[in-house]
Scaffold this active site. Structure first.
Site, PDB file in Angstrom:
ATOM      1  N   LYS C 198       0.841  -1.204   0.000  1.00 13.64           N
ATOM      2  CA  LYS C 198       0.000   0.000   0.000  1.00 13.64           C
ATOM      3  C   LYS C 198       0.874   1.252   0.000  1.00 13.64           C
ATOM      4  CE  LYS C 198      -1.768   2.592   3.269  1.00 13.64           C
ATOM      5  NZ  LYS C 198      -1.683   3.922   2.660  1.00 13.64           N
ATOM      6  N   GLY C 250       7.476   4.811   7.818  1.00 10.34           N
ATOM      7  CA  GLY C 250       6.581   5.925   8.123  1.00 10.34           C
ATOM      8  C   GLY C 250       6.900   6.509   9.481  1.00 10.34           C
ATOM      9  N   SER C 251       5.884   7.033  10.126  1.00  9.06           N
ATOM     10  CA  SER C 251       6.130   7.743  11.384  1.00  9.06           C
ATOM     11  C   SER C 251       6.334   6.762  12.537  1.00  9.06           C
ATOM     12  CB  SER C 251       4.959   8.664  11.698  1.00  9.06           C
ATOM     13  OG  SER C 251       3.846   7.894  12.097  1.00  9.06           O
ATOM     14  N   THR C 252       7.023   7.231  13.553  1.00  8.66           N
ATOM     15  CA  THR C 252       7.262   6.407  14.733  1.00  8.66           C
ATOM     16  C   THR C 252       5.952   6.075  15.432  1.00  8.66           C
ATOM     17  OG1 THR C 252       9.526   7.149  15.025  1.00  8.66           O
ATOM     18  CG2 THR C 252       8.390   6.411  16.996  1.00  8.66           C
ATOM     19  N   GLY C 255       4.347   3.292  13.590  1.00  7.24           N
ATOM     20  CA  GLY C 255       5.180   2.107  13.793  1.00  7.24           C
ATOM     21  C   GLY C 255       4.894   1.449  15.128  1.00  7.24           C
ATOM     22  N   GLU C 272      10.796   1.107   9.677  1.00  7.70           N
ATOM     23  CA  GLU C 272      11.768   2.155   9.351  1.00  7.70           C
ATOM     24  C   GLU C 272      11.052   3.461   9.614  1.00  7.70           C
ATOM     25  OE1 GLU C 272      13.430   4.861   8.195  1.00  7.70           O
ATOM     26  OE2 GLU C 272      13.429   4.380   6.066  1.00  7.70           O
ATOM     27  N   CYS C 306      13.559  10.868   6.320  1.00  2.06           N
ATOM     28  CA  CYS C 306      13.601  10.387   7.699  1.00  2.06           C
ATOM     29  C   CYS C 306      15.006  10.487   8.274  1.00  2.06           C
ATOM     30  CB  CYS C 306      13.085   8.956   7.774  1.00  2.06           C
ATOM     31  SG  CYS C 306      13.775   7.903   6.505  1.00  2.06           S
ATOM     32  N   GLU C 403      11.024  15.633  15.230  1.00  4.86           N
ATOM     33  CA  GLU C 403      11.180  15.535  13.778  1.00  4.86           C
ATOM     34  C   GLU C 403      10.229  16.511  13.094  1.00  4.86           C
ATOM     35  OE1 GLU C 403       9.937  11.856  11.863  1.00  4.86           O
ATOM     36  OE2 GLU C 403      11.732  11.931  10.625  1.00  4.86           O
TER      37      GLU C 403
END
Lengths: 309, 297, 492
Positions: C198, C250-252, C255, C272, C306, C403
């Protein structure tokens, strides 16, 4: 713009050599970025005309004669009379023996006469001979002196010797502007180029120049970038400008435009002028003319439509 | 009941092992270690969350030195542990027997543990060569990837009292991590005896910390502690993992599952146990390109 | 610029002179459909519930295409197709043949590289120079690299027989759409897994184009399935019981949610995630190259990276001249139409992202840091942000900790190596770091001490299919790229 600076006895000190290290890969990557700029339309025409005006039209051959030099001087003043509004080149660059001829041929025009000196191209002679050769060229009417540094001494670490030599030549130049040729193709690394640039600037160079044209590699974008960055550091520190002259191997308009992009983005508009930037070249002018013609006429050109001198 | 001429035995006090010290639990709590028949053998500390916190602090302090030691030196220290264990073999066999193991099983468990330590002692300075790479990137750069310890690792020890414990501990510290071992609640005697071995085996202070107590009670505190880099669960039951993984998300600590059935099987010892607790670090550096002009050497 | 130093630095007038005329890349090469369906089982299929999402060009705010929104039923169908593709074809196929299919994808991508570049730039807003010279070639190379692994897996894990996991669910971000799709797909396919992927909802175009390339390459049906949609599609995919592997970039925050959500399952997970990388410049650094590296570190891809070098640590003794050089370099960065070949900084990916960046810029000012931005002229339409830096940033300020994912650099100074190691590691993230120094032994020390998965020494933001990439700490786990990138897709 005047380049007259008070003549001062420049003194060597090891603290003059404070150049930061140079990373070759990084320099090459940066230099490659300039070549990615796409120069089109008006910007291109502007760049091409500026290139023409920055050329030191050069003949440095054992077989140079009065006739050859006179023809070249005519070309310097009349690049391609079929087109209106073309600039003249910046200077004619010759051996000392041809300075008088060139000076006469150029008459009262704004085109300068540059003379190589100091046992060009190898520089392997005595200080006194180099000084008297320079004195001769200046007396013959040279507006600019293109000296070579003693690469042997430089590589042997005799920086004070090299420095003093440049300073001594500078003194003899009087009103003539001094271009100091580093012969970067013999220096071995960009770190040495950085150091030699700094040394030359500190000793009084008005211009630093890459090459004699007799040694390969001659001017490259990375080498020129390192020299421009040295000039920039000097300006940051002192507010004084130093000129830059890449010489040898720049024979296409495309490459010349890459150099101008590099200049534009490293030192900015104040250097985008023949007073501060030159191309040492012989065949570049015609290639630029062909591009100008292509821009004007819309079709690709052939070399035999442009005079060969 | 003591007979007239019997010497009164001196009972051993089992304490925790934190930062090279043998403290009692700060909580003052204890529980009984029992033999196979359910008779009490000794009292054990029922470690608290604060003991965990102390142990993690000790492991963190020890990490810099341990992870930066020469791999060769780590190998020697692991070998030294094996030597010390060998010399105290009988003590461990007796202790295992007291906890209900047959003498032959106890012997097998002990020598298995010694041999496992020797196996991993030898790996200390070799796994890097197998799992690090020099990567041929397309630009003018030298690029290499190396293994680095994850850091502070919590090990939930399996039921196998000595061999299992050593099998999770050895790859962890062989790779330069520091450890907090939570001994199996009901097989904990050997863990504390092992601490005594470690303490006399040149293992630097804080590299291994051993707690006894209730794994389930301590798990949330350990899993949520933000200064823990990884947790190893070696119980077979996968349901234990779910909660552990959830609680470990706070700092994305790595949760590793080593569901081993037979710790004697040599297949369970491998450098992959070491690399399971390693990060991969990749470094780039430009390469200057200068060769003799026109040459291709 | 006045500083405490005894000499003042004479500023240059960069960016003021010779202007480059627009040099737009033609968009004619990109055949963009009005509407895209889902790619399931080798066929384009409309979504069960019939919903579509509009995607705009962030540089013009004009509608570009609409893509289907996959719901649970579509996810179900795609996972079933992937399972079938695994059992019926991919699992049984020899590594050699699998490899040849992947090589084929690489070649077809190379042939259509210009179209892919144009699509990437129109869809995501990144400069055409970057999609043309970096994203697309690297994506092709990634397939080429992993194709070669397919028949060599017996060498991948010493003394172990490697086996694929089965069906992999992969979710990619919006900052490097095609490149991330390549990072995910290539190793998964080479190792014998089948995939449901996706892409991000704002940047699906090149992934959809890749689906048609995969179709053109004649891969067996179900081996690769592409589902478009937003967060809900992603969560349906993550939750699906029949997947064996999840790879997420993607974002933490997301995740962490995925780890929570899959805690009870046996799905193998690689993440990641975010970063707040330190780029560290010592006084003995190759200064001018370091300036370039810092610029490239934070302004590459509008800072939507990132591993962006978003915290600059510069040694105090050179700070003033370094910052001057940085500002001078920023003056030459051309911000504007991403399709212009001269553009250095394109459009911010979305209005929401621009809003977030601007919030951080306001925050930085409020925190008392010194704000500086280049005087680049921004286009009237579209989402743009000038290259920005903050000096006098404190370690404790949010600007130095969070970030931002935009072209905003926080500059901090340091005095000693010991100090900067501590400060650089003083973050929950650990994706990457940069070190600039001429001293070899210092490079090795720094590289060992920095808790980051990638350390660029005298370089920054370089990527290569042969080079493993991935983080420490809250930047995630698992590696993508290189030999190490095989491991997350294998079991033994």
């Amino acid at each position: 713009m005047s380049s007259i600076k008070p003549i001062r006895p420049a003194l060597y000190s090891p603290s003059l050599l404070t150049a930061p290290p140079v990373d070759q890969t990084g320099v090459e990557e940066r230099a490659a970025r300039f070549t990615k700029r796409s120069i089109k339309g008006d910007s291109k025409m502007q760049g091409l005309l500026l290139t023409l005006s920055m050329i030191d039209l050069t003949t440095l051959e054992g077989k140079d004669t009065t006739g050859k030099v006179e023809q070249l001087c005519y070309k310097a003043l009349h690049l391609h009379d079929a087109f209106e509004g073309l600039p003249t080149v910046a200077a004619i660059c010759v051996y000392p023996s041809q300075v008088r001829t060139a000076k006469n041929a150029l008459g009262g025009s704004a085109v300068k006469v540059a003379s190589v000196a100091t046992a060009f191209p190898a520089g392997q002679s005595s200080r006194s001979i180099k000084l008297s050769e320079t004195r001769f060229a200046v007396e013959e009417g040279a507006d600019e002196i293109d000296m070579v540094i003693s690469r042997g001494a430089f590589l042997a670490g005799e920086y004070a010797f090299v420095f003093d030599e440049i300073a001594a030549i500078k003194e003899v130049c009087g009103q003539a502007r001094l271009k100091v040729i580093l012969e970067t193709g013999e220096l071995g690394s960009l770190d040495e180029v950085r150091k030699a640039s700094q040394l030359a600037i500190a000793a009084g160079a008005d211009f630093i120049k890459t090459s004699t044209g007799k040694i390969q590699p001659a001017a490259t974008l990375p080498v020129t970038l390192v020299m421009l960055e040295t000039i920039r550091d000097h300006y940051y520190k002192t507010g004084n400008r130093v000129g830059m002259k890449p010489a040898g191997g720049i024979s296409t308009s495309k490459l010349a435009l890459h150099y101008l992009v590099m200049l534009n983005e490293t030192l900015g508009p104040d250097w985008m002028h023949p007073h501060w930037f030159r191309f040492g070249a012989s065949s570049l002018a015609n290639n630029v003319l062909m591009q100008i013609a292509k821009e004007k006429e819309g079709c690709y050109q052939a070399p035999h439509y442009f005079s060969v001198d | 009941m003591k007979k007239a001429n019997d010497r009164i035995a001196v009972l051993k006090t089992y304490k925790l092992y934190i930062g090279g010290q043998f403290p009692r639990t700060e909580s003052g709590r204890y529980y009984a270690a029992l033999d196979a028949k359910g008779n009490k053998i000794a009292n054990l500390c029922l470690a608290s969350r604060k003991d965990c916190r102390e142990a993690i602090g000790a492991a963190r302090t020890a990490l810099g030195n341990w992870s930066m030691r020469a791999a060769y030196n780590r190998g020697q220290i692991l070998y030294r542990i094996a030597e010390m264990l060998e010399s105290r073999k009988d003590q461990f066999i007796a202790e295992l027997c007291a906890q209900g193991m047959s003498r032959s099983a106890a012997r097998k468990e002990t020598v298995g543990a010694i041999d496992r330590l020797i196996h991993y002692a030898g790996w200390c300075d070799k796994y890097q060569a197998l799992f690090s790479t020099v990567n041929p990137v397309a630009s003018n750069h030298y690029n290499f990837s190396v293994c680095e310890p994850m850091g502070v690792v919590v090990l939930f020890a399996p039921e196998s009292p000595l061999l299992g414990l050593v099998s999770v501990l050895a790859p962890c510290i062989a790779g330069g991590n520091t450890a907090i071992v939570i001994a199996h609640q009901f097989k904990a005697l050997c863990a504390i005896s092992l601490a005594e071995v470690l303490n006399s085996s040149d293992v630097p202070v804080g590299v291994v910390n051993i707690l006894t107590g209730n794994q389930a009670e301590l798990m949330p505190w350990l899993a949520e502690h933000k200064d823990v880099n990884a947790i190893v669960q070696s119980q077979k039951d996968p349901s234990l993992l779910s909660d552990l993984r959830k609680k470990a998300t706070g700092n994305l600590k790595r949760v590793i599952h080593w569901p081993v059935i037979d710790w004697h099987d040599t297949a369970v010892q491998s450098p992959y146990r070491i690399t399971d607790l390693q990060e991969i670090k990749t470094t780039w550096h430009p390469i200057q390109q200068i060769a003799g002009s026109g040459s291709s050497y | 610029m006045a500083t405490k130093n005894k000499s003042t630095i004479k500023p240059l007038r960069l960016g003021a002179g010779w202007k480059y005329a627009p040099a737009p890349e033609s968009s004619a090469s990109a055949q963009i459909q009005h509407q895209y369906e889902l790619f399931i089982d080798g066929k384009w299929q409309p979504p069960k519930k019939g919903a579509y999402l509009e995607s705009i060009n962030p540089a013009t705010e004009k509608k570009l295409y609409r893509a289907a929104v996959a719901t649970e039923q579509d996810v179900d169908k795609a996972v079933a197709a992937a399972q079938k593709g695994f059992d019926k074809y991919w699992k049984k196929m020899s590594g050699k043949d699998r490899g040849k299919y992947i090589f084929r994808i690489a070649r077809l991508m190379q042939e259509q590289a210009r179209e892919l570049s144009v699509m990437e730039t129109l869809d995501g807003g990144k400069p055409i120079r970057e999609s043309r010279d970096i994203d697309i070639p690297l994506a092709c190379n990634h397939f080429f690299y992993y194709a070669g692994w397919a028949d060599k897996l017996e060498y991948a894990l010493p003394n172990r027989t490697a086996k694929p996991l089965g069906v992999a669910a992969q979710i990619t971000p919006w900052n490097f759409p095609l490149l991330m799709a390549a990072w995910k797909l290539a190793p998964a396919l080479a190792t014998g897994n089948t995939v449901v992927l996706k892409p991000a909802e704002t940047t699906s175009l090149t992934t959809l184009k890749l689906a048609s390339i995969i179709q053109e390459a004649d891969l067996p049906p179900g081996v690769v399935n592409i589902l478009t949609g937003a967060g809900e599609t992603g969560s349906a995919l993550v939750r699906h019981p029949n997947i064996n592997k999840i790879a997420f970039t993607g974002s933490t925050a997301v995740g962490k949610w995925i780890q929570q959500e899959t805690a009870a399952s046996t799905k193998k997970l690689t993440l990641e995630l975010g970063g707040k990388a330190a780029n560290i410049v010592f006084s003995d650094a190759p200064i001018d190259q370091a300036v370039e590296g810092v610029v490239n570190g934070i302004f590459f891809n509008q800072g939507h990276v990132c591993c962006a070098g978003s915290r600059l640590y510069v040694q105090e003794s050179i700070a003033s001249v370094f910052i001057q050089k940085l500002k001078d370099r920023m003056a030459t960065l051309l911000v504007g139409d991403p399709m212009d070949k001269n553009t250095d900084i394109g459009a911010i990916n979305s209005a929401a992202q621009l809003d977030k960046i601007n919030q951080y810029i306001r925050l930085g000012k409020k925190e008392g840091a010194h704000h500086y931005e280049s005087d680049a002229r921004l286009p009237q339409k579209g989402f743009f942000c000038r290259p920005t830096l903050f000096t006098k940033v404190a370690q404790s300020s949010r600007l130095a900790q969070e970030e931002i994912f935009g072209p905003v650099l926080a500059i901090l100074t340091f005095r000693t190596e010991d100090e900067v190691i501590e400060k650089a590691n003083n973050t929950p993230y650990g994706l990457s770091a940069g070190v600039w120094t001429d001293k070899g032994s210092r490079i090795f020390n720094m590289s060992r001490r920095l808790k980051a998965g990638v350390v660029w020494a005298n370089a920054y933001n370089l990527f290569d299919p042969a080079s493993p990439f991935g983080g420490y700490k809250e930047s995630g786990y698992g590696r993508e790229g290189g030999w190490h990138g095989l491991y997350p897709y294998l079991t033994f």
